[in-house]
Design a protein around this motif. Structure first.
Motif, mmCIF file in Angstrom:
data_model
loop_
_atom_site.group_PDB
_atom_site.id
_atom_site.type_symbol
_atom_site.label_atom_id
_atom_site.label_comp_id
_atom_site.label_asym_id
_atom_site.label_seq_id
_atom_site.Cartn_x
_atom_site.Cartn_y
_atom_site.Cartn_z
ATOM 1 N N PHE A 56 42.745 85.542 20.925
ATOM 2 C CA PHE A 56 44.010 85.432 20.183
ATOM 3 C C PHE A 56 43.877 85.530 18.674
ATOM 4 O O PHE A 56 44.835 85.307 17.963
ATOM 5 N N SER A 57 42.695 85.819 18.160
ATOM 6 C CA SER A 57 42.592 86.017 16.713
ATOM 7 C C SER A 57 41.973 87.389 16.425
ATOM 8 O O SER A 57 41.440 88.035 17.315
ATOM 9 N N ASP A 58 42.070 87.793 15.184
ATOM 10 C CA ASP A 58 41.430 89.044 14.773
ATOM 11 C C ASP A 58 40.099 88.780 14.083
ATOM 12 O O ASP A 58 39.473 89.710 13.547
ATOM 13 N N ASP A 59 39.635 87.550 14.064
ATOM 14 C CA ASP A 59 38.355 87.225 13.429
ATOM 15 C C ASP A 59 37.221 88.039 14.061
ATOM 16 O O ASP A 59 37.201 88.236 15.284
ATOM 17 N N ASN A 60 36.289 88.475 13.228
ATOM 18 C CA ASN A 60 35.122 89.141 13.819
ATOM 19 C C ASN A 60 34.110 88.095 14.300
ATOM 20 O O ASN A 60 34.274 86.898 14.068
ATOM 21 N N ILE A 61 33.078 88.579 14.994
ATOM 22 C CA ILE A 61 32.159 87.651 15.661
ATOM 23 C C ILE A 61 31.502 86.694 14.661
ATOM 24 O O ILE A 61 31.320 85.504 14.943
ATOM 25 N N SER A 62 31.173 87.216 13.479
ATOM 26 C CA SER A 62 30.473 86.305 12.561
ATOM 27 C C SER A 62 31.434 85.248 12.000
ATOM 28 O O SER A 62 31.065 84.101 11.782
ATOM 29 N N GLU A 63 32.707 85.641 11.805
ATOM 30 C CA GLU A 63 33.690 84.637 11.381
ATOM 31 C C GLU A 63 33.881 83.567 12.469
ATOM 32 O O GLU A 63 33.975 82.362 12.192
ATOM 33 N N ILE A 64 33.938 84.021 13.716
ATOM 34 C CA ILE A 64 34.112 83.073 14.824
ATOM 35 C C ILE A 64 32.915 82.136 14.926
ATOM 36 O O ILE A 64 33.069 80.909 15.061
ATOM 37 N N SER A 65 31.715 82.696 14.830
ATOM 38 C CA SER A 65 30.540 81.833 14.976
ATOM 39 C C SER A 65 30.478 80.824 13.825
ATOM 40 O O SER A 65 30.118 79.664 14.024
ATOM 41 N N TYR A 66 30.931 81.239 12.633
ATOM 42 C CA TYR A 66 30.987 80.301 11.502
ATOM 43 C C TYR A 66 31.995 79.187 11.784
ATOM 44 O O TYR A 66 31.709 77.998 11.610
#
Lengths: 281, 281
Positions: free
Chosen positions: A241-251
């Motif tokens: 449900f977000s447009d965050d990329n993988i590194s943003e999500i892992s952060y």
């Protein structure tokens, strides 16, 4: 990203403050402005008497048939398909409204089947239990006084707990269930912070040994598994449900680097984060 | 002199601690060791469905017919004739038991028809109200969990308050009714002490003007009348149920001399103390 809806949204009265509703589905208008999936800020109990209905709660799918009670707790990610052609009752209330008359503010927490992703959020009603539940719902449908409604919802919730207990699902003490749910709330607040397990135990005023055995007893999982599952659930929500990329999500999830997050996600779901995201759309 | 009975006496279980009972008359054994009249240390609600029954509460006689709810509050002097041949329900509970789950410890006090010698202690049930009350009683008869019973008794009591309110008997606010009953309790404790009316008002944290208007509004009597009636009630109790002579009784009631007490009693009852005592036996 995901909207939190209130009872007033459910009733198409977005500008009003509505703290509870007890109604028949067939008397309710279809909500107009609800996006799916959404979170609730209220408890909802659906009693389907005719027809069937598909729900997704936190990435688990449920097909709910007639004569089933279905429970949605605040904060759960809810997707409701096929509103049409079902009959039954909808009972929704906020925690604040419900607790108003009661001295013990833990009574919702003491019910094993609410706020509990480790118990099935539904129960099939046997024929012999129907008339009692129906009597309570009929009293609720005809009641206007808030305090009486609060007492009747309590009677209804306790009656449902009896059904779960008869099924043998809930052999845990109220104390154990309350500690378990307090732990779950602490995990909600802290799962991105790599808190040590002893820290959780300290905050709950129990020993780690105690906490481990309560969690095991209530849901047959380890304390670490609960934290991992909460992390994975959030990862899935962000991937879907977000447009965050993988590194943003892992952060956001508190991982030090995204490759470690990717390995962690794959270990627990058998899928890479990117594959999971691709397969949804 | 007058014995106070508990629910365990009512059930012929004098050695047990019983805090509530919900049962059909026809299922109950006749109490063996209850003397009449007696005081209760519990609330009792009788729902007579068939037959009729005579009661005397605090020297007032009531003939209770079918389809009537009858209320007895702790401390009332109760005489129950003709136990046989009536059908219906008996719901009895102690204040401590009932209040257990509730935050507001004034909820019994807020009901106009309990603890209130100025409201008739009964109400005739209309046909259209019966099914709702019956549904609550049926749930009560089948319930074992104390907390659920407490919630259901609350629903029952609130439903009865609605019946009184529909009759137009209770246009007073909860606040007024609570102050009135607190005043009545203060009178119970102090009526032998010739306390000034302003003292009563001070202890209730209201002005005397306020107290007077609340009492007038709730029972259409003056504050002094309430104190006089309480004094006369006690005088009658002592004349009927004790062997004290007139001068002992007037001393117990706080009168300076027994001839003043005799004039006071005659003024309020149209009978001398000795005539009252003679006419009873």
């Amino acid at each position: 990203m995901i909207k939190t809806i209130s009872i007033s949204d459910l009733l198409n009265k977005p500008t009003e403050k509505v703290e509870f509703v007890v109604d028949r589905f067939e008397e309710m208008e279809e909500p107009e402005n609800i996006e799916f999936p959404h979170n609730h800020n209220f408890y909802e109990i659906l009693w389907i008497t005719n027809g069937s209905s598909k729900h997704t709660i936190d990435f688990k799918n449920y097909e709910i048939e007639a004569d089933t009670l279905f429970f949605i707790s605040p904060g759960q990610l809810h997707l409701f398909e096929e509103w049409q052609d079902i009959n039954g009752y909808c009972i929704a209330f906020t925690e604040d409204f419900f607790l108003h008359i009661f001295q013990n503010k833990n009574i919702l927490f003491e019910l094993s089947y609410l706020d509990n992703m480790y118990e099935n959020p539904f129960i099939k009603i046997k024929q012999q239990d129907k008339s009692k539940l129906k009597a309570i719902v009929d009293l609720l449908l005809n009641e206007k006084a808030h305090e009486t409604i609060q007492a009747l919802i309590y009677v209804f919730l306790k009656q449902i707990q009896t059904l779960f207990s008869e099924k043998g699902n809930s052999q845990n003490s109220k104390h154990q269930i309350v500690i378990f749910k307090q732990f779950k709330n602490l995990v909600d607040e802290n799962f991105t912070k790599s808190l040590a397990l002893t820290e959780y135990a300290n905050q709950l005023n129990v020993t780690l040994h105690n906490l481990n055995s309560i969690v095991k007893s209530v849901c047959n999982k380890t304390t670490s598994e609960i934290i991992n599952e909460r992390t994975i659930l959030e990862a899935k929500r962000l991937l879907q449900f977000s447009d965050d990329n993988i590194s943003e999500i892992s952060y956001k999830l508190g991982f030090e680097d995204s490759s470690y997050f990717a390995r962690y996600f794959k270990k627990h779901t058998s899928s890479s984060p990117l594959d999971f995201r691709k397969n949804i759309f």
